[in-house]
Design a protein around this motif. Structure first.
Motif, PDB file in Angstrom:
ATOM      1  N   CYS A  37       0.826  -1.213   0.000  1.00  0.00           N
ATOM      2  CA  CYS A  37       0.000   0.000   0.000  1.00  0.00           C
ATOM      3  C   CYS A  37       0.861   1.265   0.000  1.00  0.00           C
ATOM      4  O   CYS A  37       0.486   2.274  -0.622  1.00  0.00           O
ATOM      5  CB  CYS A  37      -0.937   0.002   1.207  1.00  0.00           C
ATOM      6  SG  CYS A  37      -2.235  -1.259   1.106  1.00  0.00           S
ATOM      7  N   LEU A  72      -7.204   4.696  -1.999  1.00  0.00           N
ATOM      8  CA  LEU A  72      -6.624   3.730  -2.949  1.00  0.00           C
ATOM      9  C   LEU A  72      -6.936   2.285  -2.573  1.00  0.00           C
ATOM     10  O   LEU A  72      -6.558   1.361  -3.294  1.00  0.00           O
ATOM     11  CB  LEU A  72      -5.096   3.909  -2.993  1.00  0.00           C
ATOM     12  CG  LEU A  72      -4.541   5.338  -3.070  1.00  0.00           C
ATOM     13  CD1 LEU A  72      -3.017   5.296  -3.075  1.00  0.00           C
ATOM     14  CD2 LEU A  72      -5.064   6.058  -4.296  1.00  0.00           C
ATOM     15  N   TRP A  81      -2.052  -2.823  -7.263  1.00  0.00           N
ATOM     16  CA  TRP A  81      -1.743  -1.640  -8.074  1.00  0.00           C
ATOM     17  C   TRP A  81      -0.599  -0.877  -7.436  1.00  0.00           C
ATOM     18  O   TRP A  81      -0.513  -0.825  -6.209  1.00  0.00           O
ATOM     19  CB  TRP A  81      -2.994  -0.737  -8.148  1.00  0.00           C
ATOM     20  CG  TRP A  81      -2.806   0.460  -9.035  1.00  0.00           C
ATOM     21  CD1 TRP A  81      -3.038   0.539 -10.369  1.00  0.00           C
ATOM     22  CD2 TRP A  81      -2.322   1.756  -8.626  1.00  0.00           C
ATOM     23  NE1 TRP A  81      -2.744   1.794 -10.824  1.00  0.00           N
ATOM     24  CE2 TRP A  81      -2.290   2.557  -9.776  1.00  0.00           C
ATOM     25  CE3 TRP A  81      -1.901   2.313  -7.415  1.00  0.00           C
ATOM     26  CZ2 TRP A  81      -1.862   3.896  -9.752  1.00  0.00           C
ATOM     27  CZ3 TRP A  81      -1.461   3.629  -7.377  1.00  0.00           C
ATOM     28  CH2 TRP A  81      -1.450   4.406  -8.532  1.00  0.00           C
ATOM     29  N   PRO A  82       0.337  -0.346  -8.208  1.00  0.00           N
ATOM     30  CA  PRO A  82       0.275  -0.042  -9.653  1.00  0.00           C
ATOM     31  C   PRO A  82       0.698  -1.167 -10.585  1.00  0.00           C
ATOM     32  O   PRO A  82       0.711  -0.973 -11.801  1.00  0.00           O
ATOM     33  CB  PRO A  82       1.228   1.144  -9.777  1.00  0.00           C
ATOM     34  CG  PRO A  82       2.225   0.939  -8.688  1.00  0.00           C
ATOM     35  CD  PRO A  82       1.485   0.331  -7.555  1.00  0.00           C
ATOM     36  N   SER A  86      -5.219  -0.769  -4.335  1.00  0.00           N
ATOM     37  CA  SER A  86      -3.883  -0.965  -3.750  1.00  0.00           C
ATOM     38  C   SER A  86      -3.795  -2.336  -3.097  1.00  0.00           C
ATOM     39  O   SER A  86      -2.737  -2.973  -3.104  1.00  0.00           O
ATOM     40  CB  SER A  86      -3.568   0.132  -2.734  1.00  0.00           C
ATOM     41  OG  SER A  86      -4.433   0.073  -1.623  1.00  0.00           O
ATOM     42  N   ALA A 116       1.862   2.046  -3.472  1.00  0.00           N
ATOM     43  CA  ALA A 116       0.728   2.604  -4.220  1.00  0.00           C
ATOM     44  C   ALA A 116       0.521   4.073  -3.867  1.00  0.00           C
ATOM     45  O   ALA A 116       0.233   4.906  -4.742  1.00  0.00           O
ATOM     46  CB  ALA A 116      -0.535   1.798  -3.917  1.00  0.00           C
ATOM     47  N   TYR A 158      -6.670   6.708 -11.518  1.00  0.00           N
ATOM     48  CA  TYR A 158      -5.504   5.827 -11.595  1.00  0.00           C
ATOM     49  C   TYR A 158      -5.749   4.544 -12.390  1.00  0.00           C
ATOM     50  O   TYR A 158      -4.849   4.033 -13.042  1.00  0.00           O
ATOM     51  CB  TYR A 158      -5.036   5.448 -10.186  1.00  0.00           C
ATOM     52  CG  TYR A 158      -4.678   6.622  -9.325  1.00  0.00           C
ATOM     53  CD1 TYR A 158      -3.694   7.525  -9.710  1.00  0.00           C
ATOM     54  CD2 TYR A 158      -5.317   6.847  -8.110  1.00  0.00           C
ATOM     55  CE1 TYR A 158      -3.369   8.611  -8.916  1.00  0.00           C
ATOM     56  CE2 TYR A 158      -4.996   7.932  -7.306  1.00  0.00           C
ATOM     57  CZ  TYR A 158      -4.028   8.815  -7.717  1.00  0.00           C
ATOM     58  OH  TYR A 158      -3.705   9.891  -6.931  1.00  0.00           O
ATOM     59  N   GLN A 161       3.159   6.165  -5.611  1.00  0.00           N
ATOM     60  CA  GLN A 161       2.867   6.239  -7.045  1.00  0.00           C
ATOM     61  C   GLN A 161       1.730   7.221  -7.312  1.00  0.00           C
ATOM     62  O   GLN A 161       1.785   8.031  -8.246  1.00  0.00           O
ATOM     63  CB  GLN A 161       2.490   4.853  -7.573  1.00  0.00           C
ATOM     64  CG  GLN A 161       2.131   4.812  -9.056  1.00  0.00           C
ATOM     65  CD  GLN A 161       3.335   5.066  -9.941  1.00  0.00           C
ATOM     66  OE1 GLN A 161       4.318   4.331  -9.870  1.00  0.00           O
ATOM     67  NE2 GLN A 161       3.282   6.087 -10.774  1.00  0.00           N
TER      68      GLN A 161
END
Length: 870
Positions: free
Chosen positions: A148, A454, A462-463, A458, A151, A499, A154
């Motif tokens: 996390c 997120l 992700w990402p 997340s 993420a 995103y 990012q």
């Protein structure tokens, strides 16, 4: 099975077996349709409370239902670091040790924070398990774990590079207690009784003055102008002149600005750009200086002159006294207005000028508004869309920096040589502009909600383009409370669109708040907070879950009481005892498939009801109306299966016809099996424990198909048994009214009003009323109690049970009721407007009432006459 329901003996064992067998994990290679959801991560500030118990029981019920429907289910659990709230707790803990945050330093403070997380994070997970949460613990996440955190970095850098994150000095909400900035969503407003202080400032020459009102006298020390409306003829001659601010001896201009409402108050407004958002905007238009007169802790600073060091409230009081001495206090009026407070510590928030990090919201909000308007994400109930739109339509830039240590540190570094600002996912080692290695990271952390926004993606990696994201995203559902629609739901929607390019969930199921039995919000500070484990230890998780789910209405607050839990425990006992009765009788028997059974009217009656309840429960579950579904099941299990069908079965079970017993037991076991499966999402432990004792048991009830209605419909037999129930109920009422001992057998003489094969119903009536039944046209006794039912007239000889006086009184009471109902119906039919304009079916219904009640009244009068010997 044990004689009594003792959940403490099996609930944790069952949960461990489920988890070890992998039943909570999705079968990634199954090819089934997916159904996914993320758990709203509980804060690690403390253990869970009853509100959390509802917030877990609701989605768990849905996920278990979907699993039994054949979906490949993924439910991701996790916890939230809760930046402000957790830091406040740790500071309080340090205070008890005689330590301070600054004294131990950032590194030691964070070490203690992670210790706190280890303690309370584990406690929360244990509570979730005790509640029966069927989530995939192998995918458990924490908002500050490595996945996390990556993420978050990012996301920040992405928005920074798109110039959607910026740093600037603006008026923000400041908590003097937590000593951090707050977003608009983190400020709670409530109406408070206060005052309006009317002050006047004199022009430099002392010849004229302007009077204005303020709710915050202490901010006058930062006044940079006094404004009037450009159309206000009263003051236009003063525009451009200078006024003197007392105590700081500052000369400030009188300016004209349309922000001022000339008809409000005196039509004059003092302008304090550093301490009011509207004044800040006025200051920008008129290029006014910005002078902040308060410290971060709410005390007055050196720019406040002689008031330096005073708390803002002390300063307010002293300024009022001093202005009065100067003769510049005009008056004080009582005034009620909304005051903002910190959502965590409830300290009054101070609007101040501060350099912070912001997210530019307008470009992000529009796609999120469109997504809900177009139905890409649906709110249930729909009325909560208004809350969402009200926030998003009026959204302001989001202040995301917090002056704290616990949280995601802002991934920005400052070059000490060339002052370059570097936003980077990875820690930079040198400045990309001048190659200097003298880099210092921003000391602030991000708003907790930045990482929570997120959470749906997340947690799935992700990402990176992970298998989980490809397979389970977007999720199907989010279950959450209405108070965080703008905190969390809105932010997840615009973050996911930005995103990932799609909404994070298709449906948002909103539930209400759990309040105490007096309707007050439950909290530890109010002394009415409740640890769900206390109830689980005493009553079992199923009892607590069902007490919360039974009757819950989407979006509405509910009241919690120990009495409701106690009553629900009675329902668990009812399930246990009924199941034990059935299964004890089934021991050693070769049961038949339901299709091979020669069914009695009672069998067909219960199967018809089973069909009906299966249809209604599935319908409500698909709509996420869990409160209605649970009520349907409660009524069916308690009233129809336990109170009626088991009793209707006893004449056969205790009879001598072994073939009939096998058929009856087969139906009983079949219906019990369906009941356990329908109840399982609501009360998973007791249903699994009993299911494993049934003749049909598989390794677990969790993945058995959820019951659906069959095509068979025994309407004729259903109606017959309902009529039998009516007779039984009325005879039982007569026995109770006349205080006839249960052991005393009575005679019933029944005159049917339609042809009927009486052998199908005689045994039911006799066994359930402790009577002998004679179907005849007359009663041999002159004095008898008359009961009128749909099947016909039932007469009970008075000599079998009561004296005539009591029965006459009962008939008189019934006559009074019948006459009242008859009068109501006749009044409606005598109204021409009702007869002409009401639907024809309604009019005919009233006419039928008149006919039925007239006939009933005549029969009652005859019965009374008979009793009186007339």
């Amino acid at each position: 099975m044990d004689k009594s329901y003792q959940p403490q003996q099996f609930e944790q064992k069952i949960y461990n077996r489920w988890e070890q067998a992998g039943y909570f994990k999705p079968d990634d290679g199954s090819g089934k349709e997916h159904f996914s959801m993320v758990m709203p991560p509980p804060n690690i500030t403390d253990q869970l409370h009853i509100g959390h118990a509802l917030n877990i029981s609701l989605p768990d019920c849905i996920m278990r239902y979907k699993r039994m429907q054949g979906y490949n289910v993924l439910w991701i659990p996790g916890t939230d670091h809760a930046s402000i709230a957790t830091e406040v707790r740790i500071i309080k803990m340090l205070d008890k040790e005689g330590l301070t945050k600054k004294g131990i330093g950032r590194e030691e403070f964070l070490r203690r924070a992670y210790q706190w997380r280890a303690k309370y994070g584990c406690r929360i997970v244990e509570q979730l398990r005790r509640l029966g949460a069927s989530c995939d613990w192998s995918r458990e996440s924490f908002t500050m774990d490595d996945k996390c955190t990556r993420a978050v970095k990012q996301a920040f850098v992405t928005l920074y590079n798109k110039k959607l994150i910026y740093q600037g000095s603006k008026i923000i909400n400041w908590c003097p207690c937590c000593k951090t900035a707050l977003s608009d969503a983190e400020v709670e407003y409530e109406e408070r009784a206060s005052h309006l202080w009317f002050f006047k400032y004199y022009t430099v020459d002392g010849k004229e003055s302007l009077t204005f009102a303020t709710t915050r006298p202490e901010t006058m020390l930062g006044d940079m102008a006094v404004a009037v409306n450009p159309d206000d003829q009263r003051y236009l001659h003063l525009v451009g002149k200078m006024l003197v601010v007392p105590f700081v001896n500052r000369q400030v201009p009188i300016i004209a600005d349309s922000y001022v409402e000339k008809d409000f108050g005196t039509g004059v407004v003092k302008i304090t750009p550093a301490h009011d958002p509207n004044d800040f905007e006025v200051g920008l238009r008129h290029q006014l200086p910005v002078v902040r007169v308060m410290n971060d802790d709410g005390t007055m600073n050196s720019l406040a002159g002689k008031y330096e060091g005073l708390d803002r409230m002390q300063c307010r009081k002293q300024i009022t006294i001093d202005m009065d001495k100067l003769g510049q206090l005009v008056k004080i009026e009582d005034y009620k207005h909304n005051v903002g407070s910190c959502y965590r510590c409830h300290t009054t928030v101070e609007p101040i000028i501060s350099k912070q990090w912001f997210v530019k919201m307008k470009p992000l909000a529009k796609p999120a508004i469109d997504a809900v308007q177009q139905g890409d994400t649906r709110f249930i109930p729909k009325r909560f869309e208004k809350t969402y739109f009200a926030w998003m339509d009026n959204i302001r830039d989001w202040c995301i920096s917090r002056q704290l240590w616990w949280g995601h540190r802002i991934p920005v570094w400052y070059c000490q040589d060339c002052h370059e600002v570097i936003a980077s996912i990875d820690t930079p080692h040198k400045c990309p502009k001048c190659n200097s290695t003298a880099l210092v990271q921003d000391s602030d952390v991000l708003d907790t909600w930045f990482s929570s926004a997120l959470w749906p993606f997340s947690t799935m990696g992700w990402p990176d383009k992970t298998v989980d994201l490809a397979r389970y995203y977007p999720t199907n559902l989010l279950v959450t409370m209405y108070d965080i629609i703008f905190f969390w739901v809105a932010r997840m929607i615009f973050s996911s669109l930005e995103y990932v390019g799609e909404v994070p969930f298709k449906d948002v199921l909103i539930h209400g708040m759990v309040r105490d039995d007096k309707g007050k919000k439950m909290s530890k500070s109010a002394g009415n907070g409740v640890d769900p484990i206390l109830f689980i230890d005493k009553y079992g998780a199923d009892t607590l879950r069902f007490s919360l789910l039974n009757g819950v209405a989407s979006g509405n607050d509910m009241r919690f009481s120990a009495d409701k839990v106690e009553n629900t425990r009675n329902f668990m006992n009812k399930i246990w005892n009924a199941s034990r009765f059935v299964l004890l009788n089934c021991e050693g028997k070769e049961l038949l498939p339901i299709e091979s059974c020669k069914l009695t009217p009672a069998d067909k009656w219960i199967l018809t009801l089973l069909n009906t309840v299966a249809k209604q429960v599935n319908k409500n579950m698909e709509r996420y109306e869990l409160g209605m579904a649970s009520t349907e099941l409660y009524d069916f299990v308690w009233s129809q299966f336990c109170d009626w069908y088991i009793e209707l079965s006893k004449p056969v079970l205790y009879g001598t016809d072994e073939d009939a017993r096998i058929i009856n037991l087969s139906v009983l076991a079949y219906v019990l099996d369906k009941i356990l499966k329908m109840l399982h999402p609501f009360v998973p432990f007791i249903t699994e424990e009993i299911y494993q004792e049934t003749p049909f048991a598989m390794p677990t009830i969790m993945n058995q198909p959820y019951p659906t209605p069959t095509k068979k419909n025994y309407r004729k037999e259903y109606e017959l048994i309902e009529k039998v129930k009516e007779i039984v109920g009325k005879v039982r009422n007569v026995r109770a009214e006349m205080k006839v001992a249960p052991s005393r057998k009575i005679r019933l003489f029944i005159t049917l009003n339609q042809p009927l094969d009486t052998k199908d119903i005689t045994i039911y009536i006799e066994k359930l009323t402790n009577s002998t039944v004679d179907f005849t046209q007359s009663c041999p006794d002159d004095k008898a109690v008359c009961v009128v039912a749909t099947l016909g007239e039932v007469k009970i000889p008075l000599g079998d049970m009561v004296d005539a006086g009591k029965e006459i009184a009962r008939i008189d009471a019934e006559l009074e009721r019948v006459r009242f109902e008859l009068e109501l119906a006749n009044n409606k039919l005598s109204n021409p407007r009702f007869v002409e304009k009401a639907p024809q079916a309604l009019v005919e219904g009233e006419r039928k009432k008149v006919a039925d009640y007239t006939a009933l009244m005549n029969k009652l009068l005859i019965s009374k006459s008979t009793l009186m010997g007339e």
